[in-house]
Design a protein around this motif. Structure first.
Motif, PDB file in Angstrom:
ATOM      1  N   TYR A   1      54.693 116.365  70.479  1.00 43.30           N
ATOM      2  CA  TYR A   1      55.827 116.146  69.594  1.00 43.30           C
ATOM      3  C   TYR A   1      56.390 117.477  69.124  1.00 43.30           C
ATOM      4  O   TYR A   1      55.684 118.485  69.057  1.00 43.30           O
ATOM      5  N   PHE A   2      57.657 117.467  68.754  1.00 41.17           N
ATOM      6  CA  PHE A   2      58.248 118.631  68.125  1.00 41.17           C
ATOM      7  C   PHE A   2      57.552 118.893  66.794  1.00 41.17           C
ATOM      8  O   PHE A   2      57.337 117.975  66.005  1.00 41.17           O
ATOM      9  N   ALA A   3      57.218 120.158  66.519  1.00 42.43           N
ATOM     10  CA  ALA A   3      56.709 120.497  65.192  1.00 42.43           C
ATOM     11  C   ALA A   3      57.810 120.308  64.163  1.00 42.43           C
ATOM     12  O   ALA A   3      57.579 119.861  63.052  1.00 42.43           O
ATOM     13  N   VAL A   4      59.040 120.665  64.513  1.00 44.53           N
ATOM     14  CA  VAL A   4      60.217 120.432  63.695  1.00 44.53           C
ATOM     15  C   VAL A   4      61.232 119.719  64.576  1.00 44.53           C
ATOM     16  O   VAL A   4      61.558 120.198  65.646  1.00 44.53           O
ATOM     17  N   PRO A   5      61.737 118.555  64.157  1.00 41.72           N
ATOM     18  CA  PRO A   5      62.675 117.805  64.995  1.00 41.72           C
ATOM     19  C   PRO A   5      63.923 118.611  65.322  1.00 41.72           C
ATOM     20  O   PRO A   5      64.233 119.599  64.651  1.00 41.72           O
ATOM     21  N   PRO A   6      64.666 118.219  66.352  1.00 39.30           N
ATOM     22  CA  PRO A   6      65.891 118.933  66.718  1.00 39.30           C
ATOM     23  C   PRO A   6      66.893 118.954  65.576  1.00 39.30           C
ATOM     24  O   PRO A   6      66.802 118.181  64.625  1.00 39.30           O
TER      25      PRO A   6
ATOM     26  N   THR B   1      54.690 118.694  78.767  1.00 42.07           N
ATOM     27  CA  THR B   1      54.693 117.488  77.964  1.00 42.07           C
ATOM     28  C   THR B   1      55.988 116.708  78.157  1.00 42.07           C
ATOM     29  O   THR B   1      56.942 117.196  78.766  1.00 42.07           O
ATOM     30  N   THR B   2      56.016 115.483  77.658  1.00 40.85           N
ATOM     31  CA  THR B   2      57.212 114.640  77.726  1.00 40.85           C
ATOM     32  C   THR B   2      57.736 114.410  76.319  1.00 40.85           C
ATOM     33  O   THR B   2      57.002 113.956  75.435  1.00 40.85           O
ATOM     34  N   LEU B   3      59.009 114.744  76.098  1.00 41.42           N
ATOM     35  CA  LEU B   3      59.641 114.560  74.803  1.00 41.42           C
ATOM     36  C   LEU B   3      60.774 113.547  74.935  1.00 41.42           C
ATOM     37  O   LEU B   3      61.457 113.497  75.959  1.00 41.42           O
ATOM     38  N   PRO B   4      60.989 112.703  73.922  1.00 41.86           N
ATOM     39  CA  PRO B   4      62.036 111.686  74.006  1.00 41.86           C
ATOM     40  C   PRO B   4      63.425 112.307  74.095  1.00 41.86           C
ATOM     41  O   PRO B   4      63.750 113.259  73.379  1.00 41.86           O
ATOM     42  N   LYS B   5      64.245 111.795  75.010  1.00 42.32           N
ATOM     43  CA  LYS B   5      65.643 112.191  75.168  1.00 42.32           C
ATOM     44  C   LYS B   5      65.813 113.653  75.561  1.00 42.32           C
ATOM     45  O   LYS B   5      66.871 114.246  75.324  1.00 42.32           O
TER      46      LYS B   5
ATOM     47  N   THR C   1      68.204 125.608  80.942  1.00 46.61           N
ATOM     48  CA  THR C   1      68.800 124.285  80.764  1.00 46.61           C
ATOM     49  C   THR C   1      69.048 124.032  79.270  1.00 46.61           C
ATOM     50  O   THR C   1      68.716 124.850  78.416  1.00 46.61           O
ATOM     51  N   GLU C   2      69.608 122.881  78.972  1.00 38.70           N
ATOM     52  CA  GLU C   2      69.810 122.508  77.575  1.00 38.70           C
ATOM     53  C   GLU C   2      68.476 122.358  76.848  1.00 38.70           C
ATOM     54  O   GLU C   2      68.390 122.586  75.639  1.00 38.70           O
ATOM     55  N   THR C   3      67.428 121.996  77.576  1.00 36.39           N
ATOM     56  CA  THR C   3      66.098 121.912  76.968  1.00 36.39           C
ATOM     57  C   THR C   3      65.636 123.278  76.498  1.00 36.39           C
ATOM     58  O   THR C   3      65.065 123.415  75.410  1.00 36.39           O
TER      59      THR C   3
END
Length: 438
Positions: A290-295, A368-372, A405-407
Motif C-alpha cells: 500500500y501507499f504510505a501516503v495516498p496519492p 507490488t500491485t497498487l489499485p488504479k 511512466t505516469e506511475t
C-alpha cells in the motif's frame, strides 16, 4: 593492485569482470615481498543531469552541471605475518571549498598459519557480486566499515566472520548510536561462506547478517534487530557464465514493524571471444502493498502492519539497477517502497586493446500491485566508453536516458520523470610506488 585483490576475493571472476571494475580504487594487498607501498588516486567526474529529482519544472532551471573530485593517499606495510594500511580521502564538489579530510581505511591484518587471519579496523567489505555488501566505489565517499574480521581461507573454502559495534561518543553512561555516524548501524554480525576451486566451474556462497538499528522510543534508546539470509551461485563452463542469488529479510524494521521481504536475481553472460560478450538478467525485489501516503487528492494515511519492501543493505547499487541510480539510491515519497522488477539486456565490445564499450537496455516495473496504477515504471538505456590512456590513467564517459511512466511520476512526485537525461566524463589516475627491503 586492485585487479589482483578483486580476483583474490572472487576467484570465479574472469578478466572481463576485472575490466568492469577498472574505475575502482587500487588495492595493494597482494604485493609480494616485504616493505612499504605508497599509492595515490585522483578521480574527477563531471556530470550533467536533467530531470527526475525535484519538484521544480526543469524548463525553469535548465540542466544541472557540476564537477566532483575525490583524492586518496594510501600507505601499505607488508610483512610475512603482518599487513597494515592507512588511506586518507578527500572528496567533494568543485567550488564548495575545502571538504573534510577523513580516514577511508585504517586497518591491521595478522596472518596465522594454515590460512587463518584476523583483520581489525576501518576497511572495505565486498562479497560475491557486491549486491548486498559492496565497495560501491562509484560513490565519491564510498562506504567503509569499522569491523573485526576473523577468517579462514584454504582448500577452496572461505569463511569470514564480521563483528561491528558502533557508538556516537565515549559516554560514561548510555549506549546511543544513531545513523549520523560513519556506519548506518548500531551493531552488525555477519557470517559468509564461499566454496570455489580454480579448476571448478561451480561456485557457491552463503550469507547471514544480523543488524541492529537504534532509535528512540519515548526518549529511551532502543535497538531493533533485522536479519538477512541467502546465497549466491555461479556456473562458469568456458564461454558461458550463469549467476543466481536469493536473499530473505526478516526481524524488525528500524521503526518497530515486522519485516518480511525478499529478492532474487539471475544473470547470464555469453562470451564467444575475449573481445566481446553479451549479458542479460532479471532482478526482483519485493515491495510494500500500500501507499504510505495516498496519492494527491486523497485523504488519510495507510499504516503498514508488515514491511515487505526489500532493502539491498550496503550493496553497490550502481552496478545493478541502471546507471542513473534511480532505484535504491533515491527515495520514493515518504519512504514508500514498491519494490522493483528489472529486466535487462546488454553487451560489451573491445575493438582494440584498452578500449571498452558497454551498453544496456532496462525495463522497470513495480513488484507490488497498487489499485488504479500500472506496474510499469519506465525504460532506460545506458552507454559507456572506457579507454586506458596509459598504464595508470583511464578516461571514461557515459550517457543514460530514461523514459518514465505516469506511475513513476506518482511515486516520485515530480513533474519531469518522463524525460530523464544523464551524462558524465571521468578521469581516473592511479599511481603506486613500492619500496621493498633489500
Amino acid at each position: 593492485m586492485y585487479d589482483n585483490n578483486f580476483l583474490y576475493l572472487h576467484p570465479d571472476k574472469t578478466d572481463t569482470d576485472v575490466q568492469r571494475y577498472r574505475h575502482k580504487a587500487c588495492r595493494q594487498e597482494d604485493y609480494a615481498g616485504q616493505g612499504f607501498t605508497v599509492g595515490f588516486q585522483s578521480l574527477t567526474r563531471g556530470e550533467l543531469r536533467y530531470g527526475g529529482f525535484s519538484e521544480l519544472d526543469p524548463s525553469d532551471e535548465g540542466h544541472a552541471h557540476f564537477v566532483l573530485g575525490r583524492y586518496r593517499l594510501t600507505a601499505d606495510y607488508n610483512h610475512s605475518w603482518l599487513e597494515a594500511r592507512a588511506t586518507l580521502q578527500q572528496s567533494g564538489t568543485w567550488g564548495m571549498g575545502a571538504a573534510g579530510l577523513s580516514l577511508y581505511e585504517g586497518w591491521v591484518k595478522l596472518n596465522a598459519p594454515k590460512g587463518w587471519y584476523a583483520k581489525i579496523g576501518r576497511q572495505v567489505l565486498a562479497y560475491d557480486d557486491e549486491r548486498i555488501i559492496g565497495s560501491n566505489d562509484w560513490s565519491m565517499t564510498a562506504p567503509t566499515h569499522d569491523v573485526l574480521k576473523l577468517a579462514y581461507e584454504g582448500g577452496g573454502h572461505k569463511v569470514h566472520l564480521l563483528l561491528a559495534y558502533n557508538q556516537n561518543p565515549e559516554n560514561m553512561e548510555g549506549f546511543t548510536y544513531y545513523s549520523d555516524g560513519n556506519q548506518p548501524y548500531k551493531s552488525m554480525q555477519t557470517l559468509w561462506y564461499h566454496y570455489n576451486t580454480p579448476k571448478s566451474v561451480f561456485g557457491a556462497s552463503m550469507l547471514f547478517m544480523n543488524i541492529g538499528m537504534q532509535d528512540e522510543v519515548n526518549k529511551v534508546p532502543k535497538v531493533r534487530y533485522q536479519q538477512l539470509a541467502g546465497g549466491y551461485l555461479t556456473l562458469n563452463p568456458g564461454w558461458l557464465k550463469a549467476e543466481g542469488s536469493f536473499y530473505y529479510q526478516f526481524g524488525e524494521e528500524e521503526n518497530g514493524l515486522p519485516l518480511s521481504a525478499y529478492m532474487g536475481s539471475v544473470r547470464l553472460t555469453v562470451q564467444p571471444r575475449s573481445s566481446y560478450s553479451f549479458q542479460g538478467g532479471y532482478d526482483y525485489l519485493s515491495g510494500d502493498k500500500y501507499f504510505a501516503v495516498p496519492p494527491r487528492g486523497s485523504l488519510g494515511v495507510v499504516r503498514h502492519d508488515t514491511v515487505r519492501g526489500f532493502n539491498p543493505i550496503y550493496g553497490s547499487h550502481h552496478e545493478f539497477y541502471g546507471a542513473m541510480d534511480f532505484y535504491y539510491m533515491s527515495a520514493y515519497v515518504r519512504g514508500f517502497t514498491p519494490g522493483l522488477q528489472n529486466a535487462w539486456l546488454g553487451g560489451s565490445f573491445s575493438p582494440v586493446k584498452g578500449l571498452d564499450i558497454k551498453m544496456a537496455a532496462h525495463y522497470y516495473a513495480m513488484a507490488t500491485t497498487l489499485p488504479k496504477v500500472e506496474k510499469t515504471l519506465g525504460y532506460a538505456a545506458d552507454f559507456s566508453v572506457t579507454y586506458a590512456l596509459m598504464k595508470d590513467i583511464n578516461i571514461e564517459c557515459g550517457y543514460s536516458y530514461m523514459h518514465g511512466t505516469e506511475t513513476m511520476e506518482l511515486l516520485k512526485r515530480v513533474s519531469d520523470s518522463q524525460r530523464l537525461h544523464w551524462a558524465y566524463l571521468m578521469l581516473l589516475i592511479n599511481l603506486n610506488q613500492q619500496f621493498t627491503n633489500s
